[in-house]
Design an enzyme around this catalytic site. Structure first.
Site, PDB file in Angstrom:
ATOM      1  N   ARG B  98       0.944  -1.205   0.101  1.00 19.49           N
ATOM      2  CA  ARG B  98       0.125  -0.169  -0.078  1.00 19.49           C
ATOM      3  C   ARG B  98       0.874   1.224  -0.037  1.00 19.49           C
ATOM      4  O   ARG B  98       0.577   2.314   0.606  1.00 19.49           O
ATOM      5  CB  ARG B  98      -0.936   0.036   1.120  1.00 19.49           C
ATOM      6  CG  ARG B  98      -1.677  -1.282   1.412  1.00 19.49           C
ATOM      7  CD  ARG B  98      -2.664  -1.386   0.171  1.00 19.49           C
ATOM      8  NE  ARG B  98      -3.449  -2.813   0.409  1.00 19.49           N
ATOM      9  CZ  ARG B  98      -4.252  -3.266  -0.561  1.00 19.49           C
ATOM     10  NH1 ARG B  98      -4.260  -2.696  -1.669  1.00 19.49           N
ATOM     11  NH2 ARG B  98      -4.817  -4.370  -0.460  1.00 19.49           N
ATOM     12  N   LYS B 219       1.164  -8.457  14.008  1.00 15.02           N
ATOM     13  CA  LYS B 219      -0.195  -8.614  13.252  1.00 15.02           C
ATOM     14  C   LYS B 219      -0.199 -10.128  13.234  1.00 15.02           C
ATOM     15  O   LYS B 219       0.216 -11.027  12.631  1.00 15.02           O
ATOM     16  CB  LYS B 219      -0.133  -8.257  11.847  1.00 15.02           C
ATOM     17  CG  LYS B 219      -1.318  -8.489  10.996  1.00 15.02           C
ATOM     18  CD  LYS B 219      -1.435  -7.852   9.546  1.00 15.02           C
ATOM     19  CE  LYS B 219      -2.666  -8.194   8.958  1.00 15.02           C
ATOM     20  NZ  LYS B 219      -2.549  -7.410   7.657  1.00 15.02           N
ATOM     21  N   GLU B 223      -5.636 -11.947   8.601  1.00 11.13           N
ATOM     22  CA  GLU B 223      -5.601 -11.846   7.237  1.00 11.13           C
ATOM     23  C   GLU B 223      -4.525 -12.687   6.637  1.00 11.13           C
ATOM     24  O   GLU B 223      -3.694 -12.750   5.905  1.00 11.13           O
ATOM     25  CB  GLU B 223      -5.207 -10.478   6.450  1.00 11.13           C
ATOM     26  CG  GLU B 223      -6.359  -9.520   6.752  1.00 11.13           C
ATOM     27  CD  GLU B 223      -6.163  -7.992   6.156  1.00 11.13           C
ATOM     28  OE1 GLU B 223      -5.039  -7.720   6.053  1.00 11.13           O
ATOM     29  OE2 GLU B 223      -7.257  -7.233   6.018  1.00 11.13           O
ATOM     30  N   ASP B 302     -11.669  -0.414   8.457  1.00  9.39           N
ATOM     31  CA  ASP B 302     -10.070  -0.421   7.587  1.00  9.39           C
ATOM     32  C   ASP B 302      -9.775   0.905   6.921  1.00  9.39           C
ATOM     33  O   ASP B 302      -9.905   0.942   5.806  1.00  9.39           O
ATOM     34  CB  ASP B 302     -10.025  -1.427   6.765  1.00  9.39           C
ATOM     35  CG  ASP B 302      -8.507  -1.915   6.464  1.00  9.39           C
ATOM     36  OD1 ASP B 302      -7.737  -1.123   6.872  1.00  9.39           O
ATOM     37  OD2 ASP B 302      -8.341  -2.563   5.675  1.00  9.39           O
ATOM     38  N   GLU B 330      -4.569   4.574   1.267  1.00 12.33           N
ATOM     39  CA  GLU B 330      -5.118   3.463   0.521  1.00 12.33           C
ATOM     40  C   GLU B 330      -6.185   3.596   0.001  1.00 12.33           C
ATOM     41  O   GLU B 330      -6.492   3.219  -1.018  1.00 12.33           O
ATOM     42  CB  GLU B 330      -4.795   2.195   1.825  1.00 12.33           C
ATOM     43  CG  GLU B 330      -5.430   0.959   0.993  1.00 12.33           C
ATOM     44  CD  GLU B 330      -5.273  -0.179   2.095  1.00 12.33           C
ATOM     45  OE1 GLU B 330      -4.686  -0.034   3.121  1.00 12.33           O
ATOM     46  OE2 GLU B 330      -5.692  -1.462   1.740  1.00 12.33           O
TER      47      GLU B 330
END
Lengths: 596, 596
Positions: B98, B219, B223, B302, B330
């Site tokens: 991104r 993280k 995802e 998000d 983004e």
């Protein structure tokens, strides 16, 4: 030639003493033709040339019962399989563009395959179903692939030698900009003498390496490929440039008619992609050199599950034409879904067979151990050849012919039931009534109803809260219907006579419009999508009822795996399409089934 | 320290004889704080530590007028810039995930940058706006990047030395599976003693190389990244594992709360992605080690152009929290659109500033010559630091502060007008009333109204022919509103009190619903989209009216180019959104403007 022989083209198959082959140059049957008969346990094949003897031998292999003498000759002399193989792996499209069967049979990571035997097997496979020409590389010709024409022609010669054993000639897709890409010129203008000279010399060298080379396939001014428009020349001038270079050697140009504006603005309702090929090419009828064949996709858009026949195929009497089919299942399930396509092809051929000089099919084969990823997709490859040889063959009979040569009798019924209506089943759970697309952009797999609706590709459905479909009528729409001769023009123009399955291709109608079938458009959408998904569910059960031993564990597992994916995907199609149209129309399903 | 000095952190800037710096360890101001005054042409700065002196010096550089003595101290001690830089170019996400400003400042094609001076410039830039910590690599930690923690820690040490000059500590994003990826273990279970020992030893080695190392960013279970769920452990157990390894050295763990089901079925209306972080983390309040900071995105989804504040930030009193902002644009125009974000951040901070221990911003800088691709996007980087230091600063005043330090006075008015309301402008032409997404899948640039509607990502708008929006109420929806404390819970629960700009985030309403503004939802959509695109058109004119010489030809051309793209994109947004909702609702624009 007599019984017990074993010519190279038979591979590991053997003709027994009960087959008598006779080559008789004075029999008058003509090229590639043969007469076959079987009586008292002895089969006789007579042919004028070696190719005819080969085709007759393959026929003998599938013969079971006695037969009165029959003469078979191909309906068209040009029966081609085209490959969209890249030499170098393309960052987006991979080794084979729109290929779903592993890698290329010819190239791997920039180099010629190291398994020429596999190429030989493939050539025999094609010959056994009647294919007599093959183009080796993708019609989108990238810089690396352009060199096949020049300094890499030796690799083509290696492949040509393999195919030659089976009476198959090889062709290359070439870039119209080759004089610049690999020739060092600053133009590719057909009127430029240096360009003409370059093509003449390049072609001469090709024939020095491959004396029976077939010719060139050209995708020009199409989806970013270079072409004559850049120089203000017509496509006839472009095609004739290459034809002139090939003519001294008997070569031919297959010039694709797939030319349209791929940078359309979705806001522009006056441009209709369906019109493009006709608008570009019919004014040029009669202007193409004798060794140019205009290669036309069978429908006006792009190999959707349902399209009308391309009007170009009905409207250029002074031009030699090829009809192009797509065995690789780009829009028909990508060899993860069972989709037996010959019923579609057969319907097209019933209209255009006597107007075409060539039948071209985009291959679905790769280096997969079953050739086609989904083992049942082999039937499309098989029938593509057989229909090119004889377009009057019944698709279901062809299916059974393939099954009989592929599976033991214990599996035949299951395979037949799974496949016979599989195109109709696929159509039911995907885009309705001929409207097309609604696929996921880019990879073209799975549903995305609005995926192309606001794009530059010219593939829209115009669904709103009241209705759906593209008005292509002459009265109120884009005028596309006028590209057809009568009676088709009138038939498509009127909602009253337009076939249900093409209604949304030609008309924008309310969801409440009643089809010839007696149900409304919206209810048809719901009914077909529930029915299509249910049919796949039955296919899954049917296959799982077949003992794996009947077809072999590995093949059984492969088909099971693909059927599971087809079922998952069919449910996704069903639910996205139904939900999309329920949300838009607000009209409930009369049978109150679950719509999300 | 006295006047005329030139400490390293000033770079090429120079403090003249009229600035007197005094470091007084006994002044009692506390870490990083300083007192500044200007009188009779002389500026005095007093600080307890070197960092305070540095911040005071940067303040002195921007001081214009006399000033009564003021003491400044940072609102939070942790003011971090996080980079999503990859060491190796990722096949999809590139060198910077991104990232819209060229390559990474730290790594290039797998190797450490060969331009450490540029890193020094960047460090000074960050220090000058108050940033005191930086994480160097992407929170999605791939196998190659995992080695930064171990055998490539020397490269991190090189970068740390650069940042240290400016009182900035470095952090690394680490993989929860590092014990397996680079440690050779067969588990990453936090309860496994070998795993604990591995982290302890690995961390010890990190501190041997970088004694003032900051800590880890993680993280986990997000995802596709590995995490403690694989072992049946809670996120507190996972975070505390790393915290225990860091504690002996004073290091800290930033544990991201961005955990949700990213394989949702769009048919499942009971799962609400907005609920996920709260549902996962609030039951763990009080269970995290003292050196764990839970890092929470400012909104529940998000980084959309408009979201409510995350309820997690209001609901975990016994947990140390960081709020996470995204300077890299983004979802807000990808540094091709002007979008000055501090008004959004300021509004969030007004609610959460006294609840957080850290303010984290995802950097928008790269190796672009203007740092941020769009030269005006620098203002977001600038203000991210300044707001972390003092969340009460007025966004417009901050904009003018940045403009004054960046542009000559002749350009100030134009830049101010272009930028001040640019977030509001961006919001107007993109997704309406807080509903979010409607972006092109994957790259997240440009409109695709249904692009995520039937996807697995949990980001839906549920538009049908009657209305649009997500019912997140407790009465009839997903119950998300109950995650808020009062009075927010009640305010969001009721259509009557829910702010217009968040209406479709919390409610599914008919297109005819009348907003507080007095217009219907559908008319609001039309009005804002025409107005937003028109505002961009005015921005283009305004900029072209500015003589290039006022800002430099190159910068002027760069901004002009980006504005053209913003204008093209804004028209595309306007037309796709308007057409989509017109087709669905059938309700015409009261002002009869062109909708396609």
């Amino acid at each position: 030639m007599s019984a017990g022989v074993h010519p190279a083209w038979l591979g590991s198959a053997v003709l027994g003493d009960d087959v008598v082959l006779t080559r008789d140059p004075r029999c008058g049957l003509g090229a590639e033709a043969y007469t076959i008969a079987r009586s008292g346990g002895v089969t006789t094949v007579v042919a004028e040339d070696e190719a005819g003897l080969m085709y007759g031998s393959f026929h003998a292999l599938r013969l079971q019962d006695d037969l009165e003498a029959q003469t078979h000759r191909p309906f068209v002399a040009r029966r081609m399989m085209q490959h969209w193989d890249n030499v170098f792996v393309h960052p987006v499209m991979g080794q084979v563009e729109r290929g779903y069967s592993g890698g290329s049979l010819f190239w791997e990571d920039g180099a010629l395959t190291d398994d020429p035997d596999r190429v030989g097997d493939y050539a025999r496979l094609l010959a056994s179903v009647g294919i007599n020409s093959v183009s080796l590389n993708n019609v989108n010709v990238h810089a690396g692939e352009a060199r096949l024409l020049t300094d890499r022609i030796g690799e083509v010669a290696v492949l040509a030698a393999r195919f030659r054993q089976y009476h198959i000639r090889v062709y290359l897709s070439v870039s119209f900009a080759a004089p610049m890409l690999v020739g060092g010129l600053d133009t590719a203008d057909p009127a430029d003498e240096r360009v003409q000279a370059w093509w003449a010399t390049a072609t001469q060298r090709v024939y020095a390496a491959i004396p029976d080379f077939g010719g060139y396939i050209v995708k020009a001014d199409s989806e970013g490929q270079p072409g004559p428009f850049a120089y203000g020349r017509t496509h006839a001038e472009g095609a004739n440039l290459l034809a002139a270079a090939l003519a001294p050697f008997g070569g031919e140009v297959y010039w694709r008619a797939f030319v349209y504006n791929h940078r359309q603005d979705w806001r522009d309702r006056t441009t209709d992609r369906a019109r493009a090929a006709y608008d570009h090419f019919t004014p040029l009828d009669g202007e193409f050199a004798p060794n140019v064949i205009l290669q036309v996709k069978h429908g006006p858009i792009d190999f959707q599950p349902r399209e009308p026949v391309s009007p170009v195929l009905l409207s250029m009497p002074a031009t030699r034409l090829a009809v192009e089919f797509q065995a690789t299942q780009e829009y028909t399930g990508q060899q993860r879904h069972v989709c037996y396509l010959p019923p579609m092809w057969s319907a097209v051929l019933s209209t255009v067979a006597d107007r075409v000089d060539a039948v071209v099919t985009v291959s679905n084969a790769g280096d997969d151990r079953y050739w086609t990823n989904h083992p049942l997709a082999q039937a499309n490859l098989y029938a593509a050849g057989r229909l090119a040889w004889d377009p009057t063959l019944d698709p279901t009979a062809l299916l059974d012919e393939w099954i009989a040569r592929t599976f033991p009798p214990a599996a035949a019924g299951t395979v037949h039931e799974l496949m016979r209506d599989s195109w109709a089943v696929y159509e039911r759970y995907t885009s309705p009534l001929g409207v097309g697309f609604m696929v996921h952009p880019g990879d073209h797999y799975g549903p995305d109803v609005d995926g192309y609706e606001y794009s530059r590709w010219g593939t829209y459905h115009f669904a709103d809260r009241d209705g759906v479909g593209v008005d292509r009528t002459t009265a109120t729409g884009t005028g596309y219907t006028a590209q057809y001769p009568e009676p088709l023009a009138s038939q498509y123009e009127s909602r009253a006579t337009c076939p249900d399955e093409l209604l949304l291709f030609f008309h924008h109608v309310p969801y409440t419009h009643v089809l010839h079938s007696g149900v409304t458009v919206i209810q048809h959408i719901y009914d077909t999508h529930f029915a299509g998904a249910e049919a796949v569910s039955e296919m899954v059960s049917r296959w799982s009822d077949l003992p794996p031993s009947a077809v072999g564990e590995d093949l059984h597992a492969r088909v099971s795996d693909r059927l599971r994916e087809q079922h998952r995907s069919a449910l996704e199609w069903r639910d996205q399409i139904n939900t999309y149209f329920y949300r838009k129309s607000g009209i409930p399903d009369t049978k109150a089934r679950r719509i999300y």
